[in-house]
Design an enzyme around this catalytic site. Structure first.
Site, short mmCIF file in Angstrom:
data_model
loop_
_atom_site.label_atom_id
_atom_site.label_comp_id
_atom_site.label_asym_id
_atom_site.label_seq_id
_atom_site.Cartn_x
_atom_site.Cartn_y
_atom_site.Cartn_z
N GLU A 264 44.92 56.73 63.77
CA GLU A 264 44.37 58.23 64.43
C GLU A 264 43.55 57.75 65.43
O GLU A 264 42.28 57.47 65.29
CB GLU A 264 43.74 58.85 63.19
CG GLU A 264 44.63 59.13 61.95
CD GLU A 264 45.89 60.14 62.50
OE1 GLU A 264 45.43 60.83 63.50
OE2 GLU A 264 47.04 60.31 61.84
N CYS A 299 37.55 64.00 68.04
CA CYS A 299 38.63 63.43 68.66
C CYS A 299 39.59 64.60 69.13
O CYS A 299 40.51 64.20 70.03
CB CYS A 299 39.55 62.37 67.69
SG CYS A 299 39.87 63.37 66.21
#
Length: 530
Positions: A264, A299
């Site tokens: 991720e 993110c």
């Protein structure tokens, strides 16, 4: 750092000095990976400091967990549900401690701490508890004439012993959310929290050791050395959240044992803004999604805006208005905005701001204070494509705006760059929506908002290309830590002689008909017609 009652010891980690001690727990050794590469990328402490958690300790840790897993303890519904319920209890009991740790690490406002971390973890736990029995059930599968009579099913089974390496920006959410999936799938788990969020790392070690089953769920604290020895071990899956440089090291270590990985990562998530929009709502959502989510250290936070030259002035005025409305005339002293995570990250962001190609293009903000690790919300107009700000993920409170002649050019601009973790579009134009969804490749897409797809547990969350691989959230978390085992059931009836030697033309015709699924062909073959 390893903290658990069944080890009868505590290994403290000092992040600013080398006051450490070394202890062997068992006598096995293991080949080490290239530490120099890992240290260059991940180091936050003196590389000459002795390791607290060494290869021997890691060997012993994984052996204990594998023994627990092989005994079948983690596979039952009762064990999985009990651990998830304990996590929920932990969140209720320790909410203030968690908020205090998040404030200590990031000066994260309590509202953000609760909504973006605690509430999302609670939601994940509740979804898993509600759906777990269904997720665990075998899924019926169709068979064909070639195996008649038969039945088949797909059985989800836990992978085994898994490693979760988390990040510092959402140190509770990004640590515990994958662990929920690993527990729900029936695995034994090691969690390695980020040393760059030391208060939360220490708290997770303490709380998970208290609330969860220590024979199957462990927390290892530390930095480069501890991560290195963990990566030396054989895992059944590694789940890493962080940046692409370290992801390559994780993947290289995993490759030695053919260990599957979920990565991720991040990337430069664009926001394409059309002119036929509700400007007030759009600017509020962008400001909230950029600076109201850990001051841009997310993110999936908007990394840059693309809009037309004609519309840019109107959009900029609205963004400025909402920044003042949300954070005041002096955002450096606002209690509602997080600080920069750590010294090295502050220096990196300051370098982006100090780039000669950027300094004359700052149209709002730009203030910095190293002593408090604060950087004000900053807008940059027409940052050059070859500037540092436009060539690497910002991951902070800086927002460049790119202008184009017509809005469709924005799609071409996005597609000329690496695939982002998220892509956002604000428009009322149906054709533009369809073109954006069909032609922009990203981990996830949101139309007329930002970041909210994380809250939808029926959507997979993950990247593509440079922004990562694999996905989780909801059932996707369960699937990420499960193996889908194919099972075919047959009785001793219906054994076709045609499948065995000696091979004859008649047998070949029959088998061809069976494999083609042609009932007419089967009848012809049985009656000897060619």
């Amino acid at each position: 750092m390893l903290v658990h009652d069944n080890f009868h010891t505590r290994y403290p980690t000092n992040h600013s000095s080398s006051h450490r001690h070394h202890r062997s727990i068992c006598l096995q050794t293991h080949a080490s990976i290239n530490r120099s590469i890992l240290t260059t990328t991940m180091a936050s402490e003196d590389s000459t400091a002795p390791a607290v958690f060494d290869t021997d300790a890691a060997n012993c840790l994984t052996k204990e967990l594998r023994s627990t897993f092989l005994a079948g303890k983690t596979k039952s519904y009762e064990w999985r549900s009990s651990q998830l319920k304990s996590l929920l209890k932990m969140l209720d009991d320790c909410e203030k401690q968690i908020c205090d740790a998040l404030f200590s690490d990031l000066a994260k406002p309590e509202m953000e701490a609760y909504i973006h971390e605690i509430a999302m973890i609670k939601s994940s736990c509740k979804v898993a508890l509600k759906k777990l029995k269904d997720w665990m059930k075998p899924e019926k599968a169709k068979t064909n004439l070639g195996t008649f009579p038969s039945s088949a099913e797909i059985v989800p089974e836990p992978l085994g012993v898994v490693l979760v390496i988390s990040a510092w920006n959402y140190p509770l959410l990004l640590s515990v959310d994958p662990v929920i999936g690993a527990i729900a799938a029936g695995n034994a788990v090691v969690l390695k929290p980020s040393e760059l969020a030391p208060a939360m790392s220490s708290l997770l070690a303490k709380l998970l050791g208290k609330y969860l089953d220590n024979s199957a769920i462990k927390v290892v604290e530390g930095a480069v050395n501890e991560t290195s020895v963990l990566l030396e071990q054989k895992w059944d899956k590694i789940f890493y959240t962080g940046n692409g440089r370290v992801a390559r090291i994780v993947m290289a270590a995993a490759a030695k044992n053919l260990t599957p990985v979920v990565l991720e990562l991040g990337g430069k998530s664009p926001v394409l803004v059309d002119s036929n929009i509700d400007l007030a709502v759009t600017s509020r959502r962008i400001v909230g999604g950029k600076w109201g989510t850990n001051n841009g250290q997310a993110c999936v936070g908007p990394d840059y805006i693309i809009t037309t030259k004609q519309y840019a002035p109107v959009l900029i005025d609205s963004l400025k208005h909402n920044l003042v409305k949300f954070f005041g005339e002096d955002p450096m002293n606002s209690p509602d905005i997080s600080r920069i995570g750590h010294d090295r990250h502050f220096a990196r962001l300051k370098k982006l701001l100090d780039d000669d190609k950027i300094s004359g293009k700052i149209i709002h903000g730009g203030q910095t204070d190293k002593s408090s690790l604060k950087i004000a919300p900053t807008i940059v107009l027409d940052a050059p494509e070859d500037s540092l700000m436009m060539s690497e993920e910002i991951f902070g409170p800086l927002l460049p705006i790119v202008t184009v002649e017509k809005i469709e050019d924005g799609i071409e601009f996005i597609n000329s760059r690496p695939k982002p973790l998220a892509a956002y579009l604000f428009t009322n134009n149906k054709q533009l929506k369809e073109a954006f969804v069909s032609s922009v490749s990203a981990g996830g897409v949101v139309i007329n908002d930002v970041t909210l797809h994380l809250m939808v547990d029926t959507l997979p969350f993950g990247g593509v290309g440079e922004s990562g691989m694999g996905a989780y959230h909801g059932k996707f978390s369960f699937d990420a830590f499960s193996h889908k085992k194919a099972v075919l059931y047959r009785s001793f009836y219906g054994d076709a002689p045609a499948r065995y030697p000696p091979y004859t033309p008649g047998k070949l015709r029959l088998l061809k008909a069976l494999l083609d699924g042609s009932l007419f062909g089967i009848i012809r073959a049985l009656f000897g017609f060619s």
